[in-house]
Scaffold this motif. Structure first.
Motif, mmCIF file in Angstrom:
data_model
loop_
_atom_site.group_PDB
_atom_site.id
_atom_site.type_symbol
_atom_site.label_atom_id
_atom_site.label_comp_id
_atom_site.label_asym_id
_atom_site.label_seq_id
_atom_site.Cartn_x
_atom_site.Cartn_y
_atom_site.Cartn_z
ATOM 1 N N SER A 186 -0.966 2.681 0.220
ATOM 2 C CA SER A 186 -1.809 1.909 -0.730
ATOM 3 C C SER A 186 -2.059 0.335 -0.161
ATOM 4 O O SER A 186 -1.749 0.160 1.182
ATOM 5 C CB SER A 186 -0.923 1.507 -1.889
ATOM 6 O OG SER A 186 0.456 0.692 -1.249
ATOM 7 N N ALA A 187 -2.934 -0.251 -0.703
ATOM 8 C CA ALA A 187 -3.388 -1.623 -0.164
ATOM 9 C C ALA A 187 -3.784 -2.548 -1.403
ATOM 10 O O ALA A 187 -4.307 -1.924 -2.533
ATOM 11 C CB ALA A 187 -4.782 -1.621 0.686
ATOM 12 N N GLY A 188 -3.066 -3.826 -1.573
ATOM 13 C CA GLY A 188 -3.440 -4.597 -2.529
ATOM 14 C C GLY A 188 -2.652 -4.335 -3.860
ATOM 15 O O GLY A 188 -2.894 -5.316 -4.897
ATOM 16 N N LEU A 189 -1.473 -3.472 -3.953
ATOM 17 C CA LEU A 189 -0.896 -3.246 -5.242
ATOM 18 C C LEU A 189 0.195 -4.075 -5.247
ATOM 19 O O LEU A 189 0.539 -4.608 -4.418
ATOM 20 C CB LEU A 189 -0.096 -1.694 -5.050
ATOM 21 C CG LEU A 189 -1.179 -0.648 -5.370
ATOM 22 C CD1 LEU A 189 -0.623 0.769 -5.234
ATOM 23 C CD2 LEU A 189 -2.041 -0.704 -6.428
ATOM 24 N N PRO A 190 0.539 -4.464 -6.686
ATOM 25 C CA PRO A 190 1.753 -5.386 -6.810
ATOM 26 C C PRO A 190 2.825 -4.957 -6.181
ATOM 27 O O PRO A 190 3.097 -3.677 -6.150
ATOM 28 C CB PRO A 190 1.779 -5.410 -8.260
ATOM 29 C CG PRO A 190 0.350 -5.234 -8.610
ATOM 30 C CD PRO A 190 -0.139 -4.302 -7.901
ATOM 31 N N ALA A 191 3.843 -5.908 -5.765
ATOM 32 C CA ALA A 191 4.978 -5.278 -5.088
ATOM 33 C C ALA A 191 5.866 -4.478 -6.015
ATOM 34 O O ALA A 191 7.010 -3.786 -5.511
ATOM 35 C CB ALA A 191 5.640 -6.569 -4.377
ATOM 36 N N THR A 223 -0.604 1.360 -16.587
ATOM 37 C CA THR A 223 0.559 0.222 -16.938
ATOM 38 C C THR A 223 1.585 0.175 -15.648
ATOM 39 O O THR A 223 1.895 -0.811 -15.366
ATOM 40 C CB THR A 223 1.142 0.822 -18.234
ATOM 41 O OG1 THR A 223 0.224 0.758 -19.161
ATOM 42 C CG2 THR A 223 2.335 -0.135 -18.604
ATOM 43 N N ALA A 224 1.828 1.529 -15.117
ATOM 44 C CA ALA A 224 2.747 1.538 -14.139
ATOM 45 C C ALA A 224 2.290 0.887 -12.752
ATOM 46 O O ALA A 224 2.893 0.258 -11.897
ATOM 47 C CB ALA A 224 2.953 3.117 -13.931
ATOM 48 N N MET A 225 0.983 0.792 -12.577
ATOM 49 C CA MET A 225 0.189 0.313 -11.401
ATOM 50 C C MET A 225 -0.084 -1.162 -11.826
ATOM 51 O O MET A 225 -1.098 -1.719 -10.922
ATOM 52 C CB MET A 225 -0.643 1.244 -11.179
ATOM 53 C CG MET A 225 -0.394 2.535 -10.618
ATOM 54 S SD MET A 225 -1.743 3.473 -9.770
ATOM 55 C CE MET A 225 -1.784 2.639 -8.278
ATOM 56 N N ARG A 226 0.298 -1.640 -12.806
ATOM 57 C CA ARG A 226 -0.102 -3.162 -13.318
ATOM 58 C C ARG A 226 -1.488 -3.449 -13.161
ATOM 59 O O ARG A 226 -2.047 -4.515 -12.725
ATOM 60 C CB ARG A 226 0.362 -4.230 -12.273
ATOM 61 C CG ARG A 226 2.056 -3.927 -12.138
ATOM 62 C CD ARG A 226 2.913 -4.269 -13.311
ATOM 63 N NE ARG A 226 4.378 -4.153 -13.202
ATOM 64 C CZ ARG A 226 4.975 -3.097 -13.336
ATOM 65 N NH1 ARG A 226 4.556 -1.777 -13.663
ATOM 66 N NH2 ARG A 226 6.315 -3.275 -12.943
ATOM 67 N N ALA A 227 -2.190 -2.353 -13.733
ATOM 68 C CA ALA A 227 -3.788 -2.240 -13.954
ATOM 69 C C ALA A 227 -4.529 -2.825 -15.001
ATOM 70 O O ALA A 227 -3.978 -1.871 -15.989
ATOM 71 C CB ALA A 227 -4.315 -1.204 -13.108
#
Length: 694
Positions: A186-191, A223-227
């Motif tokens: 991954s790159a740039g996903l919320p922690a 929703t799970a990926m905060r997108a």
């Protein structure tokens, strides 16, 4: 300082080059440059093997704070290639450019060398050389055949997808066997993305085409990926969905349909990379699996004890494949219950066993998969078990000879999912375990039946004979799964009709062969001797009648050697008179108190061979302190190499050592000598009777 090394064009050379560079930099005491140098060298060495296909040389030079490493190959191509922006592979050289403070290409008449420079304390990517061309790279599967290279490619592609689509984040999610998604890169996903809670079901009905969610509301995956918005494409290989490639943005409406087409092209090439890496990893795993399965098969084949077999199964599974394991067996009602439970933490074994015992009884499962009964435990049992009640659990049926005989249940803590390889291996182990458990069960049943039959062929007890010590020994050969052919008997009879004194009979015999056929003759002989003695028939007449009975069995008959005698007290209680017949049996021995040993009795034909045999009794008298020893050929023919225990009067010498001993001590001495005579266990039954006048 300079150093160089040559490497052949082979898959293992890349790893050798990495190790070489790390060792050189360790010797040069510049460990802070080692990680970047090893990674860049790995990329260049991989290109030399995959593209040039020639041997290559790694040259290292350290001057002041500058480290320069060059990888030279012998391919005639004058220009290295750099992939286009949308390519999902061939990103080794851009990786080198990001790591190095400077890099370039050197040529001579026979080699092409790509070099890079690292400086202590310097940061930032190096500019591209002016002679570097932009072109499409060869197919990614041509150069990414190793699992670690595939991981590098996936990470680089995730960065490229994020840049290409101007997304906030991008990720590769791989599908596990149970439908869960794991975050591979991954790159740039919320922690705070809950990577352990993503499921394929949360992606919706994605089919085989890319999708664009301009508004991520009510989309579980988004929703799970905060997108707020999300674009993705399936990763498919050989018609099988292996994962997802997605790009995310925090606000809605960031992606267009064209973004779906662009990410789909990248996903198609990435799927080939991942599948090739999976197959390579699977091949390596299978080598380890085959070794594990071979070891497991050897261990399971080494025992025919059912309890030990189930313990071995559980201990093979834990901790290699699972945190705990329970082996279930099926009872007569068809209900499966836990027979053996094993946990890596012994302190948790009781809680696990209690939880399993409280599950509703039922038949074993029919197909491998998540165990449906796990969640059916009562709440009180779940509270007692603690975190174990939330474990991830799989079950595997044990099927042997077309029957479900039980199942293997394995578990891991919640969140610690099972790798696909572990589940495949557990399924293979369940098949082998089923046969091992079933064989052990059949062997146990056969052994129990044989032992019960053997006990029925031997006297329940030995009668007390005034003035005479009696000791017996019986040891069947083998492991108890067959009925032995040797037998003995000592029983009381009606008083002597002439003198009125009490009498007793004894017998020791050896039926040719073992198993049910021999047991039939043994049972016939033992019961016939008791019945005929009760009718007052003398010993020679008993043997004549028994010989006729055995011959009457026809094809089922077996040869029988038999020593049968009658014991009568002498007048005045001074010793015993013994009238006996030795029908093809080893003759008995008499031990005098002074240690002299002599053979007594006249050899006569064995039973089951000739019709109309007339047997005659030999009468001997035993006085105080004298011993009569009767044995089967399992004693005299005990073998050690080319020698037998009975050779050169070996048994007579053993008996002579027993002068002054009680009947029990004599029997124990002979028994121990037989056991210790040879290095291997005896292959024949052993029976002996010791009579001593007290």
């Amino acid at each position: 300082m300079t150093a160089s090394a040559h490497f052949p064009s082979s898959a293992g050379s890349v790893a050798e080059a990495r190790r070489y560079v790390r060792e050189v930099l360790t010797d040069w005491q510049v460990p802070e440059l080692a990680d970047d140098a090893v990674l860049a060298t790995s990329e260049l060495a991989t290109n030399a093997v995959a593209y040039a296909g020639t041997a290559f040389e790694v040259r290292c030079r350290l001057e002041d704070d500058d480290l320069q490493i060059e990888v030279c190959d012998h391919h005639p191509l004058r220009r290295p290639a750099m992939p286009g922006l949308e390519a999902s592979g061939g990103r080794g050289l851009p990786s080198v450019a990001r790591l190095a403070t400077a890099w370039g290409v050197n040529y001579d008449r026979t080699t092409k060398g790509i070099w890079f420079r690292l400086s202590r304390g310097a940061t930032g990517p190096a500019p591209l050389p002016v002679d570097f061309t932009v072109s499409a790279a060869p197919p990614v599967e041509a150069r990414r055949s190793r699992a670690d290279m595939a991981v590098d490619a996936v990470a680089g592609t995730v960065d490229a997808v994020r840049d290409l689509l101007s997304a906030d984040g991008a990720a590769v999610l791989l599908a596990e066997r149970d439908g869960r998604l794991t975050l591979e890169a991954s790159a740039g996903l919320p922690a705070d993305v809950p990577t352990t809670q993503l499921t394929m079901g949360g992606a919706g009905d994605i089919g085989g085409t890319p999708w664009v969610w301009r508004d991520g509301a009510d989309r579980p995956l988004a929703t799970a990926m905060r997108a707020g918005s999300l674009v993705g494409a399936p990763l498919q290989a050989q018609g099988r969905l292996i994962g997802l490639l997605v790009a995310t943005a925090a606000e809605p409406g960031r992606f267009e349909e064209s973004d779906g087409s662009r990410i789909a092209r990248i996903a198609d090439e990435m799927a080939l990379t991942l599948e090739r890496a999976r197959l390579g990893e699977l091949e390596r795993s299978w080598r380890g699996w085959l070794s594990f399965v071979a070891e497991a098969s050897d261990l399971l084949a080494g025992t025919l004890d059912q309890e030990r077999t189930m313990a071995l199964v559980a201990q093979l599974v834990v901790p290699r494949l699972a945190t705990w394991c329970a082996v279930y067996t099926v009872d007569d009602t068809g209900t499966a219950g836990p027979s053996y439970v094993w946990h890596t933490d012994e302190n948790k074994s009781d809680g696990l066993r209690g939880l399993l015992d409280h599950l509703p009884p039922g038949p074993p499962i029919e197909v491998p998969g998540p165990w449906p009964a796990w969640s059916a435990a009562p709440e009180s049992a779940r509270e007692t078990a603690g975190p174990i009640a939330d474990d991830t659990v799989y079950g595997f049926p044990m099927v042997a000879r077309g029957r479900r005989i039980g199942m293997i249940v394995i578990g891991r803590p919640a969140g610690d999912h099972f790798p696909r390889g572990a589940l495949d291996l557990a399924e293979e182990l369940s098949r082998r375990a089923a046969l091992a458990v079933d064989n052990a069960r059949l062997y146990s049943a056969q052994t129990a039946m044989s032992q019960a039959l053997q006990r029925s062929l031997l006297p329940p007890d030995i009668p007390a004979i005034p003035g005479l010590e009696v000791a017996v020994v019986y040891e069947p050969a083998g492991e108890g799964s067959e009925v032995g052919g040797d037998f003995y008997d000592v029983f009381s009879c009606a008083p002597d009709p002439t003198t009125g004194r009490p009498t007793w009979r004894f017998a020791i015999g050896d039926v040719c062969g073992t198993g049910p056929a021999a047991a039939a003759v043994t049972g016939l002989a033992r019961q016939a001797m008791r019945i005929l003695a009760a009718e007052g028939m003398r010993v020679p007449a008993v043997l004549a009648r028994l010989n006729a009975l055995i011959l009457g069995e026809g094809a089922r008959s077996r040869l029988l050697t038999l020593l049968h005698g009658e014991i009568t007290p002498r007048p005045g209680a001074d010793g015993m008179r013994i009238a006996m017949v030795s029908a093809g049996h080893p003759p008995p021995l008499v031990l005098d108190p002074d240690g002299r040993v002599r053979e007594v009795g006249t050899p006569q034909p064995l039973l089951g061979v000739f019709d109309e045999v007339d047997f005659t009794a030999d009468t001997i008298e035993l006085h105080r302190g004298q011993v009569l020893l009767c044995v089967t050929d399992g004693v005299t023919e005990r073998r050690a190499g080319n020698r037998l225990l009975g050779d050169a009067q070996g048994l007579e010498r053993l008996l002579a050592e027993c002068a002054g001993l009680s009947a029990g001590a004599v029997a124990a001495h002979i028994q121990r000598a037989v056991r210790d005579y040879g290095p291997e266990p005896s292959g024949d039954d052993v029976a002996l009777i010791v009579l001593r006048v007290s």
